[in-house]
Design an enzyme around this catalytic site. Sequence first.
Site, PDB file in Angstrom:
ATOM      1  N   ILE A 132      38.340  47.958  38.332  1.00  0.00           N
ATOM      2  CA  ILE A 132      38.808  46.751  37.442  1.00  0.00           C
ATOM      3  C   ILE A 132      40.525  46.598  37.924  1.00  0.00           C
ATOM      4  O   ILE A 132      41.537  47.675  37.323  1.00  0.00           O
ATOM      5  CB  ILE A 132      38.638  46.845  35.850  1.00  0.00           C
ATOM      6  CG1 ILE A 132      37.021  48.111  35.377  1.00  0.00           C
ATOM      7  CG2 ILE A 132      38.863  45.934  35.229  1.00  0.00           C
ATOM      8  CD1 ILE A 132      36.180  47.896  34.567  1.00  0.00           C
ATOM      9  N   PRO A 133      40.832  45.114  38.405  1.00  0.00           N
ATOM     10  CA  PRO A 133      41.617  45.386  39.172  1.00  0.00           C
ATOM     11  C   PRO A 133      43.065  45.191  37.915  1.00  0.00           C
ATOM     12  O   PRO A 133      44.032  43.877  38.450  1.00  0.00           O
ATOM     13  CB  PRO A 133      41.638  43.922  40.334  1.00  0.00           C
ATOM     14  CG  PRO A 133      40.828  43.382  39.648  1.00  0.00           C
ATOM     15  CD  PRO A 133      39.539  44.260  38.797  1.00  0.00           C
ATOM     16  N   CYS A 134      43.226  46.193  37.517  1.00  0.00           N
ATOM     17  CA  CYS A 134      44.787  45.471  36.508  1.00  0.00           C
ATOM     18  C   CYS A 134      45.597  45.217  37.317  1.00  0.00           C
ATOM     19  O   CYS A 134      46.921  45.056  36.981  1.00  0.00           O
ATOM     20  CB  CYS A 134      45.213  46.762  35.532  1.00  0.00           C
ATOM     21  SG  CYS A 134      44.661  48.411  36.101  1.00  0.00           S
ATOM     22  N   HIS A 135      45.833  46.077  38.427  1.00  0.00           N
ATOM     23  CA  HIS A 135      47.647  45.521  39.166  1.00  0.00           C
ATOM     24  C   HIS A 135      47.599  44.815  39.639  1.00  0.00           C
ATOM     25  O   HIS A 135      48.282  44.248  40.188  1.00  0.00           O
ATOM     26  CB  HIS A 135      47.123  46.855  40.955  1.00  0.00           C
ATOM     27  CG  HIS A 135      46.166  46.624  41.310  1.00  0.00           C
ATOM     28  ND1 HIS A 135      44.214  46.766  41.173  1.00  0.00           N
ATOM     29  CD2 HIS A 135      45.819  45.423  42.506  1.00  0.00           C
ATOM     30  CE1 HIS A 135      44.340  46.189  42.442  1.00  0.00           C
ATOM     31  NE2 HIS A 135      44.400  45.436  42.965  1.00  0.00           N
ATOM     32  N   ARG A 136      46.464  43.524  39.484  1.00  0.00           N
ATOM     33  CA  ARG A 136      46.725  41.935  40.034  1.00  0.00           C
ATOM     34  C   ARG A 136      47.807  41.350  38.491  1.00  0.00           C
ATOM     35  O   ARG A 136      48.078  40.190  38.700  1.00  0.00           O
ATOM     36  CB  ARG A 136      45.538  41.390  40.249  1.00  0.00           C
ATOM     37  CG  ARG A 136      44.785  42.463  42.012  1.00  0.00           C
ATOM     38  CD  ARG A 136      43.731  41.726  42.025  1.00  0.00           C
ATOM     39  NE  ARG A 136      42.657  42.573  42.804  1.00  0.00           N
ATOM     40  CZ  ARG A 136      41.425  41.967  43.374  1.00  0.00           C
ATOM     41  NH1 ARG A 136      40.344  41.560  42.755  1.00  0.00           N
ATOM     42  NH2 ARG A 136      40.747  43.070  43.929  1.00  0.00           N
TER      43      ARG A 136
END
Length: 177
Positions: A132-136
Amino acid sequence: MQYISYYQSPLGKLLLAADQTGITGAWFENQKYYARGLDAEHTEKETPVLNDAKRWLDLYFSGKEPDFMPPLHPSGTPFQREVWDILRQIPYGTTMTYGAIAKEIARRRGLARMSAQAAGSAVGHNPVSILIPCHRVVGSNGSLTGYAGGMERKIKLLALEKVKVEDYFIPKKGTAL
């Protein structure tokens, strides 16, 4: 019952957790909120879901966009899950702002507006790093604000996806660092 396994990534060791439905957690060692949501009673065991997550991570860290997603089953409030659903829709190699997430939540709920800080809190409590790409998620001013796994990892994850990290900056101070 939750099952755990470990994955040695190029950015450090990840603790992976899953239940019978899907991945419930993926945390870098020593990250903020490490193992939050992990049942006190859990068993270290390789399961098909955990093996799928490792295969996904192998592809991801080889610089390829995985063409499948293992089933995910993060535990959170309805609002958090709504935000995490939006995160999953951010395309590989792109970014989205906290404000844009808040606007999308407001649109879905038929509201005039939604707090970007509330969206940011939900992003920050994402228990399934990378998948779940919270780094984006970035600040509207071009800042690389907070990442529970650490700013250095956030930069490396974005660079792996060929995001031009030089177009962003790291704020000198703030609560999300």
